[in-house]
Write an enzyme that holds these catalytic residues in place. Structure first.
Site: not given
Ligand SMILES: [Zn+2]
Ligand SMILES: [Zn+2]
Length: 357
Positions: A52, A55, A115, A155, A163, A166, A168, A170
């Protein structure tokens, strides 16, 4: 909806924030609710994935190595949609075709080093840390001369084109004010000029009186399915107090925002016992250096799922050509979200497994 229209009569509802209409066809969703969970996609992930790029300690596509971060981690997007150095003149071709340069900055916010834990599974203190990062980034990016608007969003899930699994979000910050916040800004300004109160302050009063679209609430925030919701389980998180941006939230309100996000996203996951996909984001005052007393902080959640972990709503045909349409009423969507627990199903599953040993 309080009147006759809510039950089974096709009708359209006005989105107060954008001035656009949505068609509601409740008679089409009278087939009984099965609540089935069809072909649930696996949602088991390792706590750390060596492959990833988000990570801790791993190398990203651009060659940069992430630090061994322990809470949140923010960095400039390696493949940004906007660049700070975009400049030059605008152009008009043939007197009609207009283009303008657009400068901006794109950032990525890893919510936690884990993750496998999305927002609903993080501790409140960890979500509060995410709220802090959003606030710091909004302040820092918004203070740049050429940044007039900062969009914080997430998203979540492959279904939303994400995509990387993990957890996250933006941040895209840019020179111009984009279409949706611009529309909402105009509607909010018109209401504020006419009444001296924010549009969402007055809207929230109506919703709290009606009660049938409220999903959950705390002292600082209310999560509700908006009267004009387009997506089956769309929600709006609104601050009770009139604040224009994250910067005006009190210490207690930051905790309350973390609390309402944990509770709402847990309800989402529990609805179909799946890590619930969505696009979500904060709408708040532009950072154009002007006062914005009309802006009222809120967060939109747009989840695509309709009846199960795999059956989603599509925006097609009539919706592309005319306006959005829904079958399940916003009131029915809110009722479904109120029915489910605020204890995450994976936690319950783990507890049941432990008892079994
Ligand atoms: Zn990750
Ligand atoms: Zn909005």
């Amino acid at each position: 909806m309080a009147g006759r229209l809510g039950s089974d009569v096709p009708h359209r509802r006005l989105n107060l924030l954008t001035g656009e209409w949505v068609l509601v066809s409740p008679h089409r969703s009278q087939r009984p609710w099965q609540g089935q969970i069809e072909g649930r996609p696996p949602d088991e992930r390792p706590a750390y994935d060596p492959g990833c790029y988000l990570c801790p300690g791993n190398a990203r596509a651009g060659g940069v190595r992430n630090p061994a971060y322990r809470e949140t981690y923010v960095f400039d997007n390696d493949f940004p949609a906007l660049r700070p150095d975009a400049g030059g003149e605008g152009e008009v071709v043939g007197g009609l075709l207009r283009a303008e340069p657009e400068a901006g900055i794109c950032r990525v916010v890893c919510f936690s080093p884990r993750h496998d834990l999305s927002l609903p599974e993080l501790e409140r203190s960890a979500i509060r840390r995410v709220v802090e990062v959003w606030t710091e980034e909004y302040a820092a990016l918004g203070s740049r001369d050429f940044i007039n608007y900062v969009q914080i969003f997430e998203n979540k899930g492959q279904m939303m084109g994400c995509s990387n699994p993990h957890p996250h979000g933006q941040i895209w910050a840019q020179r111009s004010i984009p279409v949706e916040p611009a529309k909402e800004g105009e509607r909010q300004l018109a209401h504020y000029r006419a009444h001296g109160r924010t549009l969402l302050e007055d809207y929230l009063r109506v919703e709290l009186e009606a009660g049938d679209r409220v999903v959950c609430e705390n002292d600082g925030f209310v999560a509700l399915v908006p009267f004009w919701a387009v997506w089956p389980f769309e929600t709006l998180v609104v601050s009770r107090r009139r604040v224009a941006s994250l910067l005006e939230l009190s210490d207690a309100e930051r905790d309350q925002l973390a609390d309402i996000l944990k509770r709402l996203t847990t309800r989402y996951d529990n609805l179909f016992k799946v890590s619930f996909p969505y696009s979500a984001g904060i709408h708040q005052a532009p950072t154009d250096g002007r006062p914005h007393p009309e802006w009222h902080f809120h967060m939109h959640f747009y989840p695509p799922l309709l009846r199960s972990a795999t059956v989603r709503k599509f925006m097609v045909g009539y919706e592309l050509l005319c306006n959005p349409q829904r079958d399940l009423t916003p009131e029915a969507g809110a009722a479904r979200l109120r029915e489910v627990s605020e204890v995450h199903y994976r936690t319950e599953r783990a507890a049941a497994g432990a008892e079994g040993c």
